[in-house]
Scaffold this motif. Sequence first.
Motif, mmCIF file in Angstrom:
data_model
loop_
_atom_site.group_PDB
_atom_site.id
_atom_site.type_symbol
_atom_site.label_atom_id
_atom_site.label_comp_id
_atom_site.label_asym_id
_atom_site.label_seq_id
_atom_site.Cartn_x
_atom_site.Cartn_y
_atom_site.Cartn_z
ATOM 1 N N MET A 114 0.841 -1.186 0.000
ATOM 2 C CA MET A 114 0.000 0.000 0.000
ATOM 3 C C MET A 114 0.886 1.249 0.000
ATOM 4 N N THR A 115 0.564 2.203 -0.846
ATOM 5 C CA THR A 115 1.261 3.481 -0.898
ATOM 6 C C THR A 115 0.482 4.488 -0.071
ATOM 7 N N SER A 116 1.183 5.209 0.780
ATOM 8 C CA SER A 116 0.513 6.181 1.642
ATOM 9 C C SER A 116 0.367 7.522 0.926
ATOM 10 N N ALA A 117 -0.536 8.336 1.447
ATOM 11 C CA ALA A 117 -0.712 9.681 0.908
ATOM 12 C C ALA A 117 0.577 10.479 1.084
ATOM 13 N N ALA A 118 1.245 10.314 2.218
ATOM 14 C CA ALA A 118 2.498 11.037 2.467
ATOM 15 C C ALA A 118 3.557 10.664 1.436
ATOM 16 N N GLU A 119 3.646 9.390 1.074
ATOM 17 C CA GLU A 119 4.623 8.958 0.063
ATOM 18 C C GLU A 119 4.281 9.534 -1.308
ATOM 19 N N LEU A 120 3.013 9.531 -1.658
ATOM 20 C CA LEU A 120 2.599 10.075 -2.956
ATOM 21 C C LEU A 120 2.894 11.572 -3.045
ATOM 22 N N ILE A 121 2.646 12.290 -1.964
ATOM 23 C CA ILE A 121 2.910 13.733 -1.936
ATOM 24 C C ILE A 121 4.415 13.983 -2.003
ATOM 25 N N ALA A 122 5.205 13.190 -1.284
ATOM 26 C CA ALA A 122 6.667 13.342 -1.329
ATOM 27 C C ALA A 122 7.198 13.097 -2.744
ATOM 28 N N ASP A 123 6.677 12.082 -3.410
ATOM 29 C CA ASP A 123 7.085 11.815 -4.795
ATOM 30 C C ASP A 123 6.706 12.976 -5.707
ATOM 31 N N ALA A 124 5.528 13.554 -5.491
ATOM 32 C CA ALA A 124 5.081 14.697 -6.298
ATOM 33 C C ALA A 124 6.010 15.884 -6.094
ATOM 34 N N ARG A 125 6.412 16.127 -4.851
ATOM 35 C CA ARG A 125 7.336 17.233 -4.583
ATOM 36 C C ARG A 125 8.636 17.049 -5.367
ATOM 37 N N GLY A 126 9.132 15.836 -5.389
ATOM 38 C CA GLY A 126 10.355 15.564 -6.142
ATOM 39 C C GLY A 126 10.181 15.835 -7.625
ATOM 40 N N ALA A 127 9.028 15.466 -8.161
ATOM 41 C CA ALA A 127 8.758 15.671 -9.591
ATOM 42 C C ALA A 127 8.551 17.152 -9.918
ATOM 43 N N LEU A 128 8.234 17.962 -8.930
ATOM 44 C CA LEU A 128 7.967 19.384 -9.158
ATOM 45 C C LEU A 128 9.218 20.250 -9.143
ATOM 46 N N GLU A 129 10.353 19.680 -8.774
ATOM 47 C CA GLU A 129 11.592 20.464 -8.737
ATOM 48 C C GLU A 129 11.810 21.158 -10.074
ATOM 49 N N GLY A 130 12.127 22.443 -10.017
ATOM 50 C CA GLY A 130 12.366 23.217 -11.220
ATOM 51 C C GLY A 130 11.135 23.903 -11.778
ATOM 52 N N ILE A 131 9.961 23.543 -11.282
ATOM 53 C CA ILE A 131 8.717 24.182 -11.723
ATOM 54 C C ILE A 131 8.448 25.355 -10.780
ATOM 55 N N PRO A 132 8.109 26.532 -11.320
ATOM 56 C CA PRO A 132 7.904 27.713 -10.459
ATOM 57 C C PRO A 132 6.778 27.525 -9.445
ATOM 58 N N LYS A 133 6.979 28.142 -8.293
ATOM 59 C CA LYS A 133 5.968 28.140 -7.242
ATOM 60 C C LYS A 133 5.157 29.425 -7.316
ATOM 61 N N GLU A 134 4.023 29.433 -6.639
ATOM 62 C CA GLU A 134 3.169 30.611 -6.546
ATOM 63 C C GLU A 134 3.138 31.070 -5.090
ATOM 64 N N GLY A 135 2.767 32.318 -4.865
ATOM 65 C CA GLY A 135 2.796 32.904 -3.531
ATOM 66 C C GLY A 135 1.645 32.476 -2.646
ATOM 67 N N LEU A 136 1.951 32.303 -1.364
ATOM 68 C CA LEU A 136 0.941 32.076 -0.330
ATOM 69 C C LEU A 136 0.788 33.381 0.425
ATOM 70 N N GLY A 137 -0.438 33.821 0.617
ATOM 71 C CA GLY A 137 -0.662 35.082 1.302
ATOM 72 C C GLY A 137 -1.580 34.943 2.495
ATOM 73 N N GLU A 138 -1.468 35.897 3.397
ATOM 74 C CA GLU A 138 -2.366 36.007 4.544
ATOM 75 C C GLU A 138 -2.782 37.455 4.684
ATOM 76 N N GLU A 139 -4.015 37.655 5.103
ATOM 77 C CA GLU A 139 -4.506 39.011 5.315
ATOM 78 C C GLU A 139 -3.930 39.583 6.603
ATOM 79 N N ARG A 140 -3.527 40.831 6.528
ATOM 80 C CA ARG A 140 -3.025 41.557 7.692
ATOM 81 C C ARG A 140 -3.684 42.918 7.715
ATOM 82 N N SER A 141 -3.815 43.449 8.887
ATOM 83 C CA SER A 141 -4.407 44.766 9.038
ATOM 84 C C SER A 141 -3.662 45.517 10.127
ATOM 85 N N SER A 142 -3.374 46.777 9.851
ATOM 86 C CA SER A 142 -2.767 47.612 10.880
ATOM 87 C C SER A 142 -3.255 49.041 10.702
ATOM 88 N N ARG A 143 -3.147 49.780 11.746
ATOM 89 C CA ARG A 143 -3.604 51.164 11.718
ATOM 90 C C ARG A 143 -2.757 51.992 10.753
#
Length: 151
Positions: A1-30
């Motif tokens: 049986m292949t675990s979800a963690a193993e499948l995701i780890a393999d996907a990360r390896g295959a994604l090397e060299g492919i551009p990433k996109e930004g993660l954002g969070e909302e912030r508020s200040s005066r």
Amino acid sequence: MTSAAELIADARGALEGIPKEGLGEERSSRWRGDRIVRVGEAWHVGVLLLTDDRTLVTAEILRAADPGRRGYTAESARERAARRQMALRGGFGEGEVAHIGWTVVDLDAVDAGGSSGPLAMRDGVPMVNWSGSAYRPLEAYLREQLELLRP
């Protein structure tokens, strides 16, 4: 049986060299007002966002932009333009993708037979819910999504 963690780890390896996109969070200040700031980056793989060490669920996706002077026929269009401007004000470049409102997937819970976000274990097979009610094997889903990302 292949675990979800193993499948995701393999996907990360295959994604090397492919551009990433930004993660954002909302912030508020005066002093700086409402803005969406960069808190990381991830590969956008369908309903998932993969960072170097976490698996996230996609939510709102927008491109940073200056709304300029426009008339809006719908309030929702005005709100979306304001959110694009918040990303620009928070440091995202013009036209850059920002993922907002994402949540973390617990791969250990999935591999233990449960579910987290769109992932679930069904009859010992990691599955992904990719369209509301349709589950399909995570392995095939990732393979297909990776093909779409490759140049």
